[in-house]
Design a protein around this motif. Sequence first.
Motif, PDB file in Angstrom:
ATOM      1  N   LYS A  84     113.046  63.119 100.762  1.00 47.59           N
ATOM      2  CA  LYS A  84     112.970  64.551 100.147  1.00 47.59           C
ATOM      3  C   LYS A  84     113.238  65.499 101.148  1.00 47.59           C
ATOM      4  O   LYS A  84     112.343  65.994 101.799  1.00 47.59           O
ATOM      5  CB  LYS A  84     111.562  64.643  99.369  1.00 47.59           C
ATOM      6  CG  LYS A  84     111.270  63.505  98.350  1.00 47.59           C
ATOM      7  CD  LYS A  84     109.855  63.671  97.948  1.00 47.59           C
ATOM      8  CE  LYS A  84     109.006  62.777  98.909  1.00 47.59           C
ATOM      9  NZ  LYS A  84     109.313  61.386  98.583  1.00 47.59           N
ATOM     10  N   GLN A 132     107.054  60.014  91.139  1.00 48.78           N
ATOM     11  CA  GLN A 132     107.508  60.288  92.417  1.00 48.78           C
ATOM     12  C   GLN A 132     108.733  60.844  92.559  1.00 48.78           C
ATOM     13  O   GLN A 132     108.769  61.800  93.697  1.00 48.78           O
ATOM     14  CB  GLN A 132     107.094  58.807  93.090  1.00 48.78           C
ATOM     15  CG  GLN A 132     105.552  58.527  93.049  1.00 48.78           C
ATOM     16  CD  GLN A 132     105.479  57.196  93.842  1.00 48.78           C
ATOM     17  OE1 GLN A 132     106.367  56.373  94.103  1.00 48.78           O
ATOM     18  NE2 GLN A 132     104.134  56.887  94.322  1.00 48.78           N
ATOM     19  N   TYR A 133     109.827  60.350  92.112  1.00 46.59           N
ATOM     20  CA  TYR A 133     111.283  61.003  92.354  1.00 46.59           C
ATOM     21  C   TYR A 133     111.312  62.231  91.974  1.00 46.59           C
ATOM     22  O   TYR A 133     111.742  63.309  92.737  1.00 46.59           O
ATOM     23  CB  TYR A 133     112.133  60.120  91.817  1.00 46.59           C
ATOM     24  CG  TYR A 133     113.535  60.455  92.168  1.00 46.59           C
ATOM     25  CD1 TYR A 133     114.116  60.271  93.165  1.00 46.59           C
ATOM     26  CD2 TYR A 133     114.425  61.374  91.260  1.00 46.59           C
ATOM     27  CE1 TYR A 133     115.461  60.685  93.390  1.00 46.59           C
ATOM     28  CE2 TYR A 133     115.356  62.039  91.435  1.00 46.59           C
ATOM     29  CZ  TYR A 133     116.141  61.718  92.777  1.00 46.59           C
ATOM     30  OH  TYR A 133     117.371  62.202  92.860  1.00 46.59           O
ATOM     31  N   GLY A 169     108.640  64.310  93.904  1.00 43.07           N
ATOM     32  CA  GLY A 169     109.061  64.646  95.193  1.00 43.07           C
ATOM     33  C   GLY A 169     110.159  65.578  95.585  1.00 43.07           C
ATOM     34  O   GLY A 169     110.288  65.902  96.768  1.00 43.07           O
ATOM     35  N   HIS A 170     111.046  65.738  94.441  1.00 35.01           N
ATOM     36  CA  HIS A 170     112.187  66.522  94.712  1.00 35.01           C
ATOM     37  C   HIS A 170     111.997  67.871  94.102  1.00 35.01           C
ATOM     38  O   HIS A 170     112.971  68.723  93.990  1.00 35.01           O
ATOM     39  CB  HIS A 170     113.541  65.816  93.971  1.00 35.01           C
ATOM     40  CG  HIS A 170     114.151  64.628  95.154  1.00 35.01           C
ATOM     41  ND1 HIS A 170     114.770  64.990  96.231  1.00 35.01           N
ATOM     42  CD2 HIS A 170     113.835  63.331  94.897  1.00 35.01           C
ATOM     43  CE1 HIS A 170     114.944  63.577  96.735  1.00 35.01           C
ATOM     44  NE2 HIS A 170     114.479  62.733  96.025  1.00 35.01           N
ATOM     45  N   ASN A 200     106.807  70.262  98.646  1.00 35.01           N
ATOM     46  CA  ASN A 200     107.488  69.406  97.328  1.00 35.01           C
ATOM     47  C   ASN A 200     105.962  68.877  96.847  1.00 35.01           C
ATOM     48  O   ASN A 200     105.061  69.083  97.369  1.00 35.01           O
ATOM     49  CB  ASN A 200     108.228  68.345  97.530  1.00 35.01           C
ATOM     50  CG  ASN A 200     107.656  67.581  98.761  1.00 35.01           C
ATOM     51  OD1 ASN A 200     107.122  67.801  99.954  1.00 35.01           O
ATOM     52  ND2 ASN A 200     107.637  66.035  98.377  1.00 35.01           N
ATOM     53  N   GLU A 245     103.683  65.684  95.057  1.00 37.02           N
ATOM     54  CA  GLU A 245     103.538  64.392  95.178  1.00 37.02           C
ATOM     55  C   GLU A 245     102.934  63.682  93.835  1.00 37.02           C
ATOM     56  O   GLU A 245     102.152  64.543  93.257  1.00 37.02           O
ATOM     57  CB  GLU A 245     102.436  64.243  96.543  1.00 37.02           C
ATOM     58  CG  GLU A 245     103.013  64.812  97.685  1.00 37.02           C
ATOM     59  CD  GLU A 245     102.126  64.366  98.829  1.00 37.02           C
ATOM     60  OE1 GLU A 245     101.830  63.257  98.861  1.00 37.02           O
ATOM     61  OE2 GLU A 245     101.816  65.338  99.491  1.00 37.02           O
TER      62      GLU A 245
END
Length: 211
Positions: free
Chosen positions: A9, A90-91, A94-95, A102, A104
């Motif tokens: 990230k 999470q992806y 996180g981005h 960012n 979580e």
Amino acid sequence: MSDPVSLSKDRPAAVPDSGTPLGRHAAAPATGLHAGHAADGTQAAPVVTTYPVSFTGSAGEYFRLWIVNAALTVVTLGLYLPWARVRNRQYFYGHTWVDGHNFEYRADPRRLLRSYLLVGALFLAYVLTSESESLGWVSVLIALLFLGLYPWLVAQSMRFQAVNTVHRGLRFHFDGRVRDAYVAYGAANVAAAVSGVWRCRGRGSCSAATS
């Protein structure tokens, strides 16, 4: 098992850091007046600090994550689905960047797995009993149980998602009340049912409304 998907990230350079805490109102300069009041004594509008939102993910990176999740879900006959859901969140979390930080997502897939297994077992019992003439009443009880618990399940799901969402080390919180969920979802379902029955009576047939 190695994961071919990079979940790095990278912090976006375009998002500036700010000394003002996220979501806080910038304090007006002290002028000797009571806080929150203008010179004429009226309530002063707060100065709201806004922050840009950015997303640093890419389609190619997410496709690799998605294809691995899909393959493992098929191979494990659906048992990997909770882990796939958590990795997807999470992806995306996180981005997603706000104020240089960012999000979580810290949910435990094992807790999701227990919930999925329970729902799956109830659904399987409903399907099997609905095909039996002697056990048809069991399927009716299961359906009524699901309808009765649905608002509670929605509230618990939203609470679970909130407490597992973190930004700048702070967890989110869902303070909705269960009784409000029953009012919202119960009223909506009753209104939909009454509307459907009224349409059926007006047309003389329910085939169009239930198709």
